[in-house]
Motif scaffolding. Structure first.
Motif, PDB file in Angstrom:
ATOM      1  N   ALA A  79       0.857  -1.190   0.000  1.00 44.92           N
ATOM      2  CA  ALA A  79       0.000   0.000   0.000  1.00 44.92           C
ATOM      3  C   ALA A  79       0.888   1.233   0.000  1.00 44.92           C
ATOM      4  CB  ALA A  79      -0.894  -0.014   1.237  1.00 44.92           C
ATOM      5  N   LYS A  80       0.409   2.290  -0.632  1.00 44.54           N
ATOM      6  CA  LYS A  80       1.172   3.535  -0.690  1.00 44.54           C
ATOM      7  C   LYS A  80       0.269   4.698  -0.306  1.00 44.54           C
ATOM      8  CE  LYS A  80       2.355   2.127  -4.850  1.00 44.54           C
ATOM      9  NZ  LYS A  80       2.328   0.684  -4.681  1.00 44.54           N
ATOM     10  N   PRO A  81       0.828   5.710   0.343  1.00 38.27           N
ATOM     11  CA  PRO A  81       0.001   6.871   0.690  1.00 38.27           C
ATOM     12  C   PRO A  81      -0.431   7.606  -0.573  1.00 38.27           C
ATOM     13  CG  PRO A  81       2.306   7.314   1.156  1.00 38.27           C
ATOM     14  CD  PRO A  81       2.216   5.869   0.795  1.00 38.27           C
ATOM     15  N   PRO A  82      -1.625   8.195  -0.554  1.00 36.79           N
ATOM     16  CA  PRO A  82      -2.080   8.927  -1.739  1.00 36.79           C
ATOM     17  C   PRO A  82      -1.231  10.168  -1.981  1.00 36.79           C
ATOM     18  CG  PRO A  82      -3.557   9.309   0.107  1.00 36.79           C
ATOM     19  CD  PRO A  82      -2.592   8.259   0.553  1.00 36.79           C
ATOM     20  N   ILE A  83      -1.162  10.602  -3.240  1.00 34.19           N
ATOM     21  CA  ILE A  83      -0.421  11.812  -3.593  1.00 34.19           C
ATOM     22  C   ILE A  83      -1.405  12.979  -3.585  1.00 34.19           C
ATOM     23  CG2 ILE A  83       0.943  12.960  -5.378  1.00 34.19           C
ATOM     24  CD1 ILE A  83       1.733  10.161  -6.378  1.00 34.19           C
ATOM     25  N   ALA A  84      -1.128  13.976  -2.753  1.00 33.17           N
ATOM     26  CA  ALA A  84      -1.996  15.144  -2.684  1.00 33.17           C
ATOM     27  C   ALA A  84      -1.659  16.101  -3.826  1.00 33.17           C
ATOM     28  CB  ALA A  84      -1.823  15.848  -1.341  1.00 33.17           C
ATOM     29  N   GLY A  85      -2.664  16.816  -4.308  1.00 29.89           N
ATOM     30  CA  GLY A  85      -2.422  17.819  -5.340  1.00 29.89           C
ATOM     31  C   GLY A  85      -3.405  17.706  -6.478  1.00 29.89           C
ATOM     32  N   THR A  86      -3.204  18.551  -7.463  1.00 28.83           N
ATOM     33  CA  THR A  86      -4.063  18.548  -8.641  1.00 28.83           C
ATOM     34  C   THR A  86      -3.761  17.322  -9.500  1.00 28.83           C
ATOM     35  OG1 THR A  86      -2.471  19.781  -9.983  1.00 28.83           O
ATOM     36  CG2 THR A  86      -4.029  21.075  -8.654  1.00 28.83           C
ATOM     37  N   ARG A  87      -4.606  17.084 -10.476  1.00 28.63           N
ATOM     38  CA  ARG A  87      -4.379  15.942 -11.378  1.00 28.63           C
ATOM     39  C   ARG A  87      -3.029  16.073 -12.081  1.00 28.63           C
ATOM     40  NH1 ARG A  87      -9.144  14.355 -15.415  1.00 28.63           N
ATOM     41  NH2 ARG A  87     -10.110  14.041 -13.369  1.00 28.63           N
ATOM     42  N   THR A  88      -2.676  17.311 -12.458  1.00 25.59           N
ATOM     43  CA  THR A  88      -1.394  17.544 -13.129  1.00 25.59           C
ATOM     44  C   THR A  88      -0.224  17.230 -12.197  1.00 25.59           C
ATOM     45  OG1 THR A  88      -2.382  19.273 -14.500  1.00 25.59           O
ATOM     46  CG2 THR A  88       0.015  19.270 -14.309  1.00 25.59           C
ATOM     47  N   GLU A  89      -0.337  17.644 -10.928  1.00 23.35           N
ATOM     48  CA  GLU A  89       0.731  17.384  -9.960  1.00 23.35           C
ATOM     49  C   GLU A  89       0.882  15.895  -9.693  1.00 23.35           C
ATOM     50  OE1 GLU A  89       0.766  21.399  -7.174  1.00 23.35           O
ATOM     51  OE2 GLU A  89      -0.786  19.885  -6.838  1.00 23.35           O
ATOM     52  N   VAL A  90      -0.244  15.205  -9.586  1.00 28.26           N
ATOM     53  CA  VAL A  90      -0.205  13.754  -9.358  1.00 28.26           C
ATOM     54  C   VAL A  90       0.440  13.049 -10.554  1.00 28.26           C
ATOM     55  CG1 VAL A  90      -1.615  11.676  -9.074  1.00 28.26           C
ATOM     56  CG2 VAL A  90      -2.167  13.751  -7.780  1.00 28.26           C
ATOM     57  N   LEU A  91       0.052  13.456 -11.768  1.00 22.81           N
ATOM     58  CA  LEU A  91       0.621  12.861 -12.978  1.00 22.81           C
ATOM     59  C   LEU A  91       2.118  13.130 -13.063  1.00 22.81           C
ATOM     60  CD1 LEU A  91       0.241  11.375 -15.656  1.00 22.81           C
ATOM     61  CD2 LEU A  91      -0.335  13.578 -16.715  1.00 22.81           C
ATOM     62  N   ALA A  92       2.509  14.366 -12.718  1.00 22.32           N
ATOM     63  CA  ALA A  92       3.935  14.727 -12.759  1.00 22.32           C
ATOM     64  C   ALA A  92       4.727  13.899 -11.749  1.00 22.32           C
ATOM     65  CB  ALA A  92       4.107  16.213 -12.474  1.00 22.32           C
ATOM     66  N   ALA A  93       4.168  13.717 -10.553  1.00 21.21           N
ATOM     67  CA  ALA A  93       4.860  12.943  -9.516  1.00 21.21           C
ATOM     68  C   ALA A  93       5.012  11.486  -9.943  1.00 21.21           C
ATOM     69  CB  ALA A  93       4.088  13.033  -8.200  1.00 21.21           C
ATOM     70  N   ARG A  94       3.949  10.921 -10.487  1.00 17.86           N
ATOM     71  CA  ARG A  94       4.020   9.510 -10.919  1.00 17.86           C
ATOM     72  C   ARG A  94       4.972   9.335 -12.094  1.00 17.86           C
ATOM     73  NH1 ARG A  94      -2.413   8.205 -10.164  1.00 17.86           N
ATOM     74  NH2 ARG A  94      -2.300   7.704  -7.943  1.00 17.86           N
ATOM     75  N   SER A  95       4.968  10.278 -13.017  1.00 20.40           N
ATOM     76  CA  SER A  95       5.869  10.201 -14.174  1.00 20.40           C
ATOM     77  C   SER A  95       7.325  10.317 -13.731  1.00 20.40           C
ATOM     78  CB  SER A  95       5.541  11.320 -15.171  1.00 20.40           C
ATOM     79  OG  SER A  95       4.217  11.195 -15.643  1.00 20.40           O
ATOM     80  N   ALA A  96       7.581  11.226 -12.778  1.00 24.57           N
ATOM     81  CA  ALA A  96       8.945  11.399 -12.279  1.00 24.57           C
ATOM     82  C   ALA A  96       9.436  10.140 -11.571  1.00 24.57           C
ATOM     83  CB  ALA A  96       9.008  12.594 -11.339  1.00 24.57           C
ATOM     84  N   HIS A  97       8.567   9.516 -10.772  1.00 21.10           N
ATOM     85  CA  HIS A  97       8.963   8.288 -10.081  1.00 21.10           C
ATOM     86  C   HIS A  97       9.228   7.165 -11.081  1.00 21.10           C
ATOM     87  CE1 HIS A  97       7.574  10.154  -6.291  1.00 21.10           C
ATOM     88  NE2 HIS A  97       8.444   9.322  -5.752  1.00 21.10           N
ATOM     89  N   PHE A  98       8.384   7.068 -12.112  1.00 18.11           N
ATOM     90  CA  PHE A  98       8.589   6.044 -13.140  1.00 18.11           C
ATOM     91  C   PHE A  98       9.937   6.262 -13.836  1.00 18.11           C
ATOM     92  CE2 PHE A  98       8.273   4.644 -17.562  1.00 18.11           C
ATOM     93  CZ  PHE A  98       7.965   3.304 -17.392  1.00 18.11           C
ATOM     94  N   ALA A  99      10.233   7.531 -14.168  1.00 14.59           N
ATOM     95  CA  ALA A  99      11.498   7.845 -14.834  1.00 14.59           C
ATOM     96  C   ALA A  99      12.694   7.530 -13.939  1.00 14.59           C
ATOM     97  CB  ALA A  99      11.514   9.315 -15.258  1.00 14.59           C
ATOM     98  N   LEU A 100      12.562   7.812 -12.631  1.00 15.36           N
ATOM     99  CA  LEU A 100      13.635   7.492 -11.687  1.00 15.36           C
ATOM    100  C   LEU A 100      13.917   5.995 -11.664  1.00 15.36           C
ATOM    101  CD1 LEU A 100      12.804   9.834  -8.661  1.00 15.36           C
ATOM    102  CD2 LEU A 100      14.925   9.842  -9.980  1.00 15.36           C
ATOM    103  N   TYR A 101      12.848   5.204 -11.545  1.00 15.39           N
ATOM    104  CA  TYR A 101      13.013   3.754 -11.529  1.00 15.39           C
ATOM    105  C   TYR A 101      13.667   3.287 -12.831  1.00 15.39           C
ATOM    106  CZ  TYR A 101      10.240   2.729  -7.315  1.00 15.39           C
ATOM    107  OH  TYR A 101       9.792   2.605  -6.029  1.00 15.39           O
ATOM    108  N   LEU A 102      13.185   3.802 -13.955  1.00 12.61           N
ATOM    109  CA  LEU A 102      13.684   3.379 -15.260  1.00 12.61           C
ATOM    110  C   LEU A 102      15.167   3.706 -15.418  1.00 12.61           C
ATOM    111  CD1 LEU A 102      12.766   2.098 -17.939  1.00 12.61           C
ATOM    112  CD2 LEU A 102      12.306   4.419 -18.772  1.00 12.61           C
TER     113      LEU A 102
END
Length: 198
Positions: A79-102
């Motif tokens: 389980a992971k804590p939810p990301i607070a913020g607008t849809r754009t902020e959430v998308l940016a955070a998820r994209s950045a994490h994906f790029a970091l992992y990659l």
């Protein structure tokens, strides 16, 4: 959120994910710094010091790869804590994490493949690592080292830039949450109870 979702909402990442996060950081940051120092000749090339730092770089990079692969498995099952913020902020955070992992996966793999593309596997401190003969022969025949090393170098630069952005975003979110009851930013990765499920 529904009642069931609220019951199992967590504020911090689970302890094992926090451990994986800080373990990966402890390996990746020095590996990046050493890699940049070697790439930009802050250490005299082909010297005993360069060989020593290269061995450290290889061991840190491969260890980071192992930690990240394990972390991905754990993240998919946790389980992971939810990301607070607008849809754009959430998308940016998820994209950045994906790029970091990659990037953390591409970096050690491209370095290792680049090494064997020139006919030998790395031997950090005399420890022989697998050469993966069929792959090595294929990479040598395609002269893959000519593009794998630039991939390794540019991936390192991209990861460095992304980590700077990541740290800045964490600091920003931490500052925005400091006068509220919400746990965000760095506090989501600090020691403490996970949340309502504990």
């Amino acid at each position: 959120l529904g009642i069931a979702e609220e019951m199992f909402m967590i504020e911090r990442y689970p302890r094992l994910m926090r451990l994986m996060h800080w373990s990966a950081a402890a390996l990746i940051l020095p590996a990046l710094l050493i890699g940049l120092a070697l790439a930009y000749k802050l250490v005299v090339p082909d010297s005993p010091a360069a060989d020593w730092w290269t061995d450290i770089h290889v061991l840190l990079g491969l260890s980071a790869l192992g930690i990240m692969l394990l972390r991905i498995i754990i993240a998919l099952r946790s389980a992971k804590p939810p990301i607070a913020g607008t849809r754009t902020e959430v998308l940016a955070a998820r994209s950045a994490h994906f790029a970091l992992y990659l990037l953390v996966i591409i970096l050690p793999l491209s370095g290792y493949a680049g090494w064997i593309a020139y006919g030998e596997a790395p031997k950090p401190f005399g420890i022989p690592l697998p050469k993966f003969e069929p792959l090595a022969t294929f990479l040598e025949s395609k002269k893959a080292g000519e593009w794998l090393w630039p991939v390794h170098e540019y991936a390192g630069l991209a990861l460095t830039a992304l980590l700077v952005i990541h740290v800045a975003a964490v600091v920003r979110r931490s500052l925005l949450a400091r006068n509220s009851d919400r746990i965000d930013g760095l506090n989501r990765m600090r020691a403490g109870p996970t949340g309502q499920s504990e």
